[in-house]
Design a protein around this motif. Sequence first.
Motif, PDB file in Angstrom:
ATOM      1  N   ARG A  17       0.909  -1.281  -0.088  1.00 39.71           N
ATOM      2  CA  ARG A  17      -0.103   0.062  -0.036  1.00 39.71           C
ATOM      3  C   ARG A  17       0.838   1.182   0.047  1.00 39.71           C
ATOM      4  O   ARG A  17       0.773   2.181  -0.690  1.00 39.71           O
ATOM      5  N   SER A  18       1.767   1.166   0.906  1.00 44.28           N
ATOM      6  CA  SER A  18       2.670   2.401   0.964  1.00 44.28           C
ATOM      7  C   SER A  18       3.655   2.927  -0.345  1.00 44.28           C
ATOM      8  O   SER A  18       3.710   3.822  -0.924  1.00 44.28           O
ATOM      9  N   ASP A  41      -1.368   5.711   8.735  1.00 49.59           N
ATOM     10  CA  ASP A  41      -1.142   4.057   9.282  1.00 49.59           C
ATOM     11  C   ASP A  41      -0.170   4.562  10.480  1.00 49.59           C
ATOM     12  O   ASP A  41       0.997   4.196  10.493  1.00 49.59           O
ATOM     13  N   ASP A 152      -2.591   7.421   3.514  1.00 50.14           N
ATOM     14  CA  ASP A 152      -1.963   6.101   3.672  1.00 50.14           C
ATOM     15  C   ASP A 152      -3.202   5.696   4.786  1.00 50.14           C
ATOM     16  O   ASP A 152      -2.904   6.139   6.063  1.00 50.14           O
TER      17      ASP A 152
HETATM   18 MG   LIG Z   1       2.731   0.922   4.659  1.00 49.33          MG
END
Ligand SMILES: [Mg+2]
Length: 626
Positions: A17-18, A41, A152
């Motif tokens: 995801r990041s 996050d 994020d």
């Molecule tokens: Mg991440």
Amino acid sequence: MAGSVITFYSYKGGVGRSFALTNVGTLLARWGFKVLCIDFDLEAPGLAQFFGSVPQTPDAAEWLLEAPGLVEMVEAFKGDPWIPLDWQSYVRRLDAPGLGGIALMKAGRTDATYHRRLQQLSWPSLYQAGLGSQLERMFDELREEFDYVLIDARTGVTDFSGIITAQLPDVLAFLFTANEQSLDGSMHVARRAAEARNGLALDRSRLLLLPIPARFETQVEHRIALLWRERFVSELAEFYAGWAGPNDFIPKLVQATTIPYVPYWSFGERLSVVEDESSDPLGINFTLETLAALLAHRLGQTGLLLDSRDDFVAAAKRLARHGGAARRSVFLSYDHANTFAAEGLREALEKRGTPVFMDRHDIPSGAHFEAKLDAAIEASDHMLVLVGDRTRERRGQTADIRKFLRQAASDVRPRFVVPVLLEGTPPSAIPDVLRQYRTIELGIDFDGAARELAELLQPRLAETPFKVKRKCYLSFSYIHDLWRVQQIRNMGSVETQPILGHGSWETVRRGGDAAIAELIAENMRSKECLVVLVGAETTRRKWATYEIERAWREGLGVLAIHVHKLRDREGRQTRKGADPFEGLLVDGSPVVGRVYDPPFDDSRTVYEHIRKNIEGWISEAVAARQ
Ligand SMILES: [Mg+2]
Ligand SMILES: Nc1ncnc2c1ncn2[C@@H]1O[C@H](COP(=O)(O)OP(=O)(O)O)[C@@H](O)[C@H]1O
């Protein structure tokens, strides 16, 4: 134009995801958008590591390691809940080469006390104290400041994540790997977010959902990969509804947006789009670019994406450079024999605040001329072509015009080309490619001409972020009404089939009826509504009738609008045509479509009337067929 908020969510960690967020964000920033990434996050922050992987100035490197972020901002709120969140103190632009000036808000100062401090924050009571509305206010300000805010999002399903997944974003991009828990968990949260959003009394438009299969392995286990891909297509269909186009687009969209697993990038946190400038179709950057372009197009233009992914990306880059600019720029194409007139026009336009590109002023000597010229054509909103007696013979000029027209055909923002006829030049001097466009004449009154041009080039784009445009097929008479049709297209609220230039149309026609029918079928495939633009000669023409019948059989909404009072390129209105649906039977039953005739005489008022109402008319026509 207000910026957009995109939340990147995944049910599990480690799906990339990041990685996806930082790379997509970097591309958007490099293309010219103002981009902010926020690391929400909080349990497992990672954005600073990705950006820290490229060489930073000592100052920025230290900031990435030590600076406070969201957690500290929330701690400050806890102390003084009535003071607006001071987000500016926690945001920094990163000027390292290759990052395009992207800005970041870290999760927090990840020192030895970070996790203890995080645990001491009780989100429910922070909410009670008004953190939710403070965050909303902050995001309103961020939308002013940035074109894209990428969040994020933390994993896990907490009350707090509701605001990040459902309430704030325009798009919820959710990532998952080929794995039951990952897929089911993500789908569950996406579904909940969509439900929550629809239940919220907000006037913000609908939440769009963008599924992103990530870390997808195809090299080794080909057969299993295929099975998973089929599974994605069938299970994810509901999330594509509303933006993707027809159902048969979905498999191709899934394919185009799947981030492949590339072992090389699996070590440490790194930015593939910075370390590797290439973008070949097998590499990871290819998909990342497609995703960035999809966001730039606001999940629109899917037809173009599937037709030509490269054109889709190129158009997205051009959007970036000029999407938000209030002042529309023009490229001045002229023959050096007419430099005097070109200079006069340029000066008059710039006096009115229109930036003009002119080679002899804007290309420094010694620069790579061709490349600079190409870049200027791409970057300019409009093109003015000074037409003199010799223009038809100028090959280079004609090539520039074609380049511009090709781009304009696939761009969302309105881009006009205007032939400017020099005094004493006969209209027959206008190059063929420009025949269909409205011309203005240039005498010695440069200011008058500039005024006329400014009016003609006014931006009319409906600039609502992430509002899905209605996908319509326009039926009209090319030779009689092209200029009127272009006015409707330039209203910006409908996405239509591409309108072919004269040359390409001739090519299709040479293929005979079969070729024309095939083109119509292809263009109609992704549409939800047929709009007949009725001019004097539209009704009963062979292909117009064919189009209506086909649309009716395919279940599209149908409607007609009388456009005879819109002025054409010669400034003429025309007479009213007949009702195109009257007496028309398909398989024995009548075609039922509403016919709108704007109750005004003046071209401008008619235009405004259509602009205000067309979306409502289309919605009604589409609903009538469901
Ligand atoms: Mg991440
Ligand atoms: N498609 C991919 N192919 C190979 N490695 C990847 C891919 N996507 C992410 N990675 C790597 O996997 C690790 C975890 O990715 P990350 O984006 O930090 O996960 P998340 O944010 O979902 O927890 C990182 O080292 C990252 O570079």
